[in-house]
Each structure stands twice: as structure tokens, then as C-alpha cells.
Design an enzyme around this catalytic site. Structure first.
Site, PDB file in Angstrom:
ATOM      1  N   GLU A  17       0.855  -1.198   0.000  1.00  0.00           N
ATOM      2  CA  GLU A  17       0.000   0.000   0.000  1.00  0.00           C
ATOM      3  C   GLU A  17       0.884   1.239   0.000  1.00  0.00           C
ATOM      4  OE1 GLU A  17      -3.585   0.058   2.341  1.00  0.00           O
ATOM      5  OE2 GLU A  17      -3.029   2.003   3.161  1.00  0.00           O
ATOM      6  N   HIS A  77      -8.295   3.245  -3.551  1.00  0.00           N
ATOM      7  CA  HIS A  77      -9.187   3.417  -2.401  1.00  0.00           C
ATOM      8  C   HIS A  77     -10.188   4.548  -2.695  1.00  0.00           C
ATOM      9  CE1 HIS A  77      -6.102   1.724   0.737  1.00  0.00           C
ATOM     10  NE2 HIS A  77      -6.033   1.089  -0.418  1.00  0.00           N
ATOM     11  N   GLY A 108     -14.616   5.833   5.430  1.00  0.00           N
ATOM     12  CA  GLY A 108     -13.760   6.977   5.741  1.00  0.00           C
ATOM     13  C   GLY A 108     -14.096   7.544   7.106  1.00  0.00           C
ATOM     14  N   ASP A 109     -13.277   8.476   7.559  1.00  0.00           N
ATOM     15  CA  ASP A 109     -13.486   9.119   8.869  1.00  0.00           C
ATOM     16  C   ASP A 109     -14.076  10.501   8.691  1.00  0.00           C
ATOM     17  OD1 ASP A 109     -12.596   7.071  10.560  1.00  0.00           O
ATOM     18  OD2 ASP A 109     -10.518   7.539  10.016  1.00  0.00           O
ATOM     19  N   HIS A 147     -13.444  -2.302  14.989  1.00  0.00           N
ATOM     20  CA  HIS A 147     -13.322  -0.893  14.602  1.00  0.00           C
ATOM     21  C   HIS A 147     -13.532  -0.026  15.841  1.00  0.00           C
ATOM     22  CE1 HIS A 147     -14.807   2.953  12.837  1.00  0.00           C
ATOM     23  NE2 HIS A 147     -13.833   2.720  11.978  1.00  0.00           N
TER      24      HIS A 147
HETATM   25  P1  FAD Z   1     -17.553   0.765   7.782  1.00  0.00           P
HETATM   26  O1  FAD Z   1     -17.439  -0.617   7.249  1.00  0.00           O
HETATM   27  O2  FAD Z   1     -18.720   1.577   7.333  1.00  0.00           O
HETATM   28  O3  FAD Z   1     -17.553   0.676   9.372  1.00  0.00           O
HETATM   29  C1  FAD Z   1     -17.410   1.855  10.174  1.00  0.00           C
HETATM   30  C2  FAD Z   1     -18.075   1.655  11.526  1.00  0.00           C
HETATM   31  O4  FAD Z   1     -19.500   1.633  11.389  1.00  0.00           O
HETATM   32  C3  FAD Z   1     -17.721   0.337  12.219  1.00  0.00           C
HETATM   33  O5  FAD Z   1     -17.688   0.586  13.601  1.00  0.00           O
HETATM   34  C4  FAD Z   1     -18.884  -0.588  11.860  1.00  0.00           C
HETATM   35  O6  FAD Z   1     -19.085  -1.591  12.832  1.00  0.00           O
HETATM   36  C5  FAD Z   1     -20.043   0.377  11.802  1.00  0.00           C
HETATM   37  N1  FAD Z   1     -21.028   0.013  10.766  1.00  0.00           N
HETATM   38  C6  FAD Z   1     -20.768  -0.451   9.520  1.00  0.00           C
HETATM   39  N2  FAD Z   1     -21.904  -0.640   8.825  1.00  0.00           N
HETATM   40  C7  FAD Z   1     -22.918  -0.251   9.634  1.00  0.00           C
HETATM   41  C8  FAD Z   1     -24.324  -0.197   9.478  1.00  0.00           C
HETATM   42  N3  FAD Z   1     -24.912  -0.563   8.323  1.00  0.00           N
HETATM   43  N4  FAD Z   1     -25.075   0.257  10.527  1.00  0.00           N
HETATM   44  C9  FAD Z   1     -24.489   0.638  11.685  1.00  0.00           C
HETATM   45  N5  FAD Z   1     -23.146   0.615  11.905  1.00  0.00           N
HETATM   46  C10 FAD Z   1     -22.369   0.169  10.888  1.00  0.00           C
HETATM   47  N6  FAD Z   1      -9.190   5.978   5.309  1.00  0.00           N
HETATM   48  C11 FAD Z   1      -9.005   6.961   4.388  1.00  0.00           C
HETATM   49  O7  FAD Z   1      -9.426   8.123   4.611  1.00  0.00           O
HETATM   50  N7  FAD Z   1      -8.375   6.716   3.184  1.00  0.00           N
HETATM   51  C12 FAD Z   1      -7.897   5.471   2.870  1.00  0.00           C
HETATM   52  O8  FAD Z   1      -7.343   5.274   1.784  1.00  0.00           O
HETATM   53  C13 FAD Z   1      -8.062   4.415   3.821  1.00  0.00           C
HETATM   54  N8  FAD Z   1      -7.630   3.156   3.539  1.00  0.00           N
HETATM   55  C14 FAD Z   1      -7.860   2.135   4.442  1.00  0.00           C
HETATM   56  C15 FAD Z   1      -7.461   0.834   4.120  1.00  0.00           C
HETATM   57  C16 FAD Z   1      -7.690  -0.230   5.002  1.00  0.00           C
HETATM   58  C17 FAD Z   1      -7.274  -1.635   4.616  1.00  0.00           C
HETATM   59  C18 FAD Z   1      -8.323   0.028   6.261  1.00  0.00           C
HETATM   60  C19 FAD Z   1      -8.548  -1.097   7.237  1.00  0.00           C
HETATM   61  C20 FAD Z   1      -8.727   1.322   6.587  1.00  0.00           C
HETATM   62  C21 FAD Z   1      -8.513   2.391   5.691  1.00  0.00           C
HETATM   63  N9  FAD Z   1      -8.925   3.698   5.971  1.00  0.00           N
HETATM   64  C22 FAD Z   1      -8.737   4.710   5.049  1.00  0.00           C
HETATM   65  C23 FAD Z   1      -9.551   4.018   7.274  1.00  0.00           C
HETATM   66  C24 FAD Z   1     -11.085   3.900   7.234  1.00  0.00           C
HETATM   67  O9  FAD Z   1     -11.608   4.904   6.377  1.00  0.00           O
HETATM   68  C25 FAD Z   1     -11.612   4.088   8.667  1.00  0.00           C
HETATM   69  O10 FAD Z   1     -11.202   3.024   9.469  1.00  0.00           O
HETATM   70  C26 FAD Z   1     -13.113   4.335   8.793  1.00  0.00           C
HETATM   71  O11 FAD Z   1     -13.354   4.770  10.144  1.00  0.00           O
HETATM   72  C27 FAD Z   1     -13.986   3.104   8.574  1.00  0.00           C
HETATM   73  O12 FAD Z   1     -14.100   2.765   7.254  1.00  0.00           O
HETATM   74  P2  FAD Z   1     -14.829   1.375   6.850  1.00  0.00           P
HETATM   75  O13 FAD Z   1     -14.931   1.357   5.385  1.00  0.00           O
HETATM   76  O14 FAD Z   1     -14.174   0.223   7.524  1.00  0.00           O
HETATM   77  O15 FAD Z   1     -16.285   1.654   7.510  1.00  0.00           O
END
Ligand code: FAD
Length: 285
Positions: A17, A77, A108-109, A147
Site C-alpha cells: 500500500e 481506495h 472513511g473518517d 473498529h
Molecule cells: P464501515 O465498514 O462503514 O464501518 C465503520 C463503523 O460503522 C464500524 O464501527 C462498523 O461496525 C459500523 N457500521 C458499519 N456498517 C454499519 C451499518 N450498516 N449500521 C451501523 N453501523 C455500521 N481511510 C481513508 O481516509 N483513506 C484510505 O485510503 C483508507 N484506507 C484504508 C485501508 C484499510 C485496509 C483500512 C482497514 C482502513 C482504511 N482507511 C482509510 C480508514 C477507514 O476509512 C476508517 O477506518 C473508517 O473509520 C472506517 O471505514 P470502513 O470502510 O471500515 O467503515
């Protein structure tokens, strides 16, 4: 090529990455990194997306370079919170124009002072949208230690299952430093019916500045052995680099001995680190 195909032909998928250079830095600075990474024969290289979409053009540009200049498969991403449906369609179409078939669909955050667009609330919604409107291969993120926002690991896995059902072909995990957390995660997700391949996210800690930053951003816990390494070597840059590479190598050797589906190395744009780790494990595949 869709990278889901790699898991059908390779025993262990190995990827790196990288992140785009800042907008004020010439794009050419990434060439050196990519030149070096190409010689390590990764199965693919993923490119991060700047929080809030600040560098979305750079993500596509670099993923395009990886594919068309370096001949390696890219994974771009994309984060969802600040997107509209149209901006996602535009991003997908730019990927296609550059011959890119793979996207890591993330929520994302939240940025402290910017209100989300209110269209996509969680990654599963972005996955479902991309599945419906594009033919991209979609990857999702997973969290071996849970998470940070999730009320429990079990709840997090239920959400992960929903995301996978929406169209995720494999999972890349958050970095972790204790393999036991990864093995527990695999056991739990398989029990929850998640069958897609999982690549273990490994980050070698090689610089003092990484220690607090990475730990606070990822929420990863630091096992006692690694804490001792930091205490002993954090003020000795060369020693910390060697120890960080050795620690990550030991994690990977253990994961390979357990037939992990893949290793995803967070290399912080440091190809020399990727090279040393590759050399350490090259006879294990
Ligand atoms: P989700 O899968 O949506 O989960 C987020 C939270 O919401 C979790 O606590 C989950 O339990 C909860 N949740 C999920 N779905 C639901 C639902 N339907 N109802 C209620 N709660 C729910 N960030 C960047 O800005 N840029 C990047 O390029 C980047 N790359 C990454 C690559 C990897 C491999 C990883 C592991 C993380 C990366 N991140 C990146 C960080 C990521 O954006 C954050 O960790 C973000 O907080 C969560 O993204 P997610 O897609 O996992 O979210």
C-alpha cells in the site's frame, strides 16, 4: 484484471500500500517508489484516498501509472462520507478510463469541521451502489481488533458480513501487531458465514514518529514484546528500523505458516523496507 482472480491461482497474495504525495509535491516523486516496488513483483499495489477527498485526482492518477506505466495491477481506495452518487460515478468512470478494475470501498473518517454529504453513511452502502452501477471488483476493510467506533467485535463482524453480502470480493485488514488477534478474527468471521479471502495488514514500525501516530490512528494494541523494542531502540534510528523489520518479518512468517490468504504490507512509501522484508521471506512461498 480483477484482483479477486488472484486468490484462485496463488497460494498467498502479496501486495503493498502506498499513499499519494501531497498536492504541492510533484507527482514524479512517486516514480522512484514505484520503480523499486515493481522489481519486488507484488500481486497488486493499493493507493490510499485522502480523507475528505482532497487528493482523489492523485489516487486515480497514481493508480493509472501503476497499471499503465509499471504494468502492475492497482487497487484504488475511495471513501464514502463526503461523496454524492454523481461523484462516485465520476470516480468509477475515471478508474475505467485508466484501465483500473479494482476499488477499496471505505466509509472513511469524519473530518472535524466538515459535514458529511449525507448520502453514504456506511461502507456497505457504497459497496451496494458500486455493485449496482459499475462492474468494478470491490474490496472491503476489516478490523481484527474491532473498529474503534463499534460497541463490540461481534457487532462489528455483523456489519462486516452486511458489507461482504453487498458485494465485497475480499477483505484487507487494519494493521495489527499480535497475530492472535488476527486468528481470532478469522475464526469469528468464518463462524458468521463470511467466506471471502482475507489479507492480513502488516506495518513495519521503523521510525520513532510512527509509534504514537500509527497507534492512535489505527487503535492497534502494542504487545509487551513490541513495547520493549520501542523502549530500547526508539532513539536509535538504525536499530529501530532493523528491529521493526524483524518484528514484521516474524509476524509474516507465522501468518504464512498458518496458510493466510494474503499479506498486505503498509510500507509508508519506503520501498527499501518492502525489499528487506521480501528478501527475508522469499523462500517461504
Ligand atoms: P464501515 O465498514 O462503514 O464501518 C465503520 C463503523 O460503522 C464500524 O464501527 C462498523 O461496525 C459500523 N457500521 C458499519 N456498517 C454499519 C451499518 N450498516 N449500521 C451501523 N453501523 C455500521 N481511510 C481513508 O481516509 N483513506 C484510505 O485510503 C483508507 N484506507 C484504508 C485501508 C484499510 C485496509 C483500512 C482497514 C482502513 C482504511 N482507511 C482509510 C480508514 C477507514 O476509512 C476508517 O477506518 C473508517 O473509520 C472506517 O471505514 P470502513 O470502510 O471500515 O467503515
Amino acid at each position: 484484471m480483477k484482483i479477486c482472480e488472484l486468490f484462485q491461482t496463488k497460494k498467498t497474495v502479496c501486495s503493498f500500500e502506498i499513499f499519494p504525495p501531497k498536492p504541492t509535491t510533484p507527482i514524479q516523486t512517486v516514480y522512484e517508489t514505484l520503480d523499486a516496488l515493481k522489481h519486488l513483483n507484488p500481486d497488486y499495489i493499493s493507493v490510499t484516498y485522502g480523507a475528505g477527498g482532497s487528493q482523489s485526482k492523485r489516487t486515480v492518477e497514481i493508480a493509472g501509472l501503476i497499471k499503465n506505466k509499471y504494468g502492475v495491477e492497482p487497487l484504488a481506495h475511495l471513501t464514502a462520507l463526503y461523496q454524492t452518487e454523481q461523484s462516485v460515478l465520476d470516480f468509477a468512470s475515471e478508474l475505467k478510463q485508466n484501465g483500473i478494475d479494482n476499488v477499496l470501498a471505505l466509509r472513511g473518517d469524519r473530518a472535524p469541521d466538515t459535514k458529511p454529504a449525507g448520502v453514504f453513511h456506511y461502507a456497505n452502502e457504497l459497496v451496494a451502489f458500486l455493485k449496482k452501477h459499475t462492474d468494478l471488483n470491490i474490496v472491503g476493510a476489516g478490523y481484527p481488533e474491532g473498529h474503534f467506533e463499534s460497541e463490540s467485535i461481534q457487532k462489528d463482524i455483523e456489519h462486516l458480513a452486511k458489507k461482504v453480502d453487498a458485494g465485497v470480493s475480499h477483505i484487507n485488514t487494519q494493521l495489527f501487531f499480535d497475530n492472535a488477534d488476527f486468528y481470532r478474527f478469522i475464526e469469528r468471521i468464518r463462524k458468521a458465514g463470511i467466506r471471502v479471502p482475507v489479507q492480513a495488514g502488516i506495518m513495519p514500525i521503523i521510525r520513532k514518529q510512527q509509534i504514537d501516530r500509527i497507534v492512535s490512528l489505527s487503535g492497534a494494541k502494542i504487545p509487551a514484546g513490541l513495547a520493549r523494542i520501542f523502549a530500547k531502540f526508539s532513539d536509535h534510528p538504525d536499530a529501530l528500523q532493523s528491529a521493526g523489520i524483524a518484528y514484521a518479518t516474524a509476524q509474516i512468517v507465522d501468518l504464512l505458516s498458518q496458510d493466510v490468504d494474503g499479506i498486505h504490507l503498509y510500507i509508508m512509501n519506503k520501498p527499501e523496507v518492502a525489499k528487506k522484508i521480501r528478501e527475508n521471506i522469499c523462500t517461504l512461498f
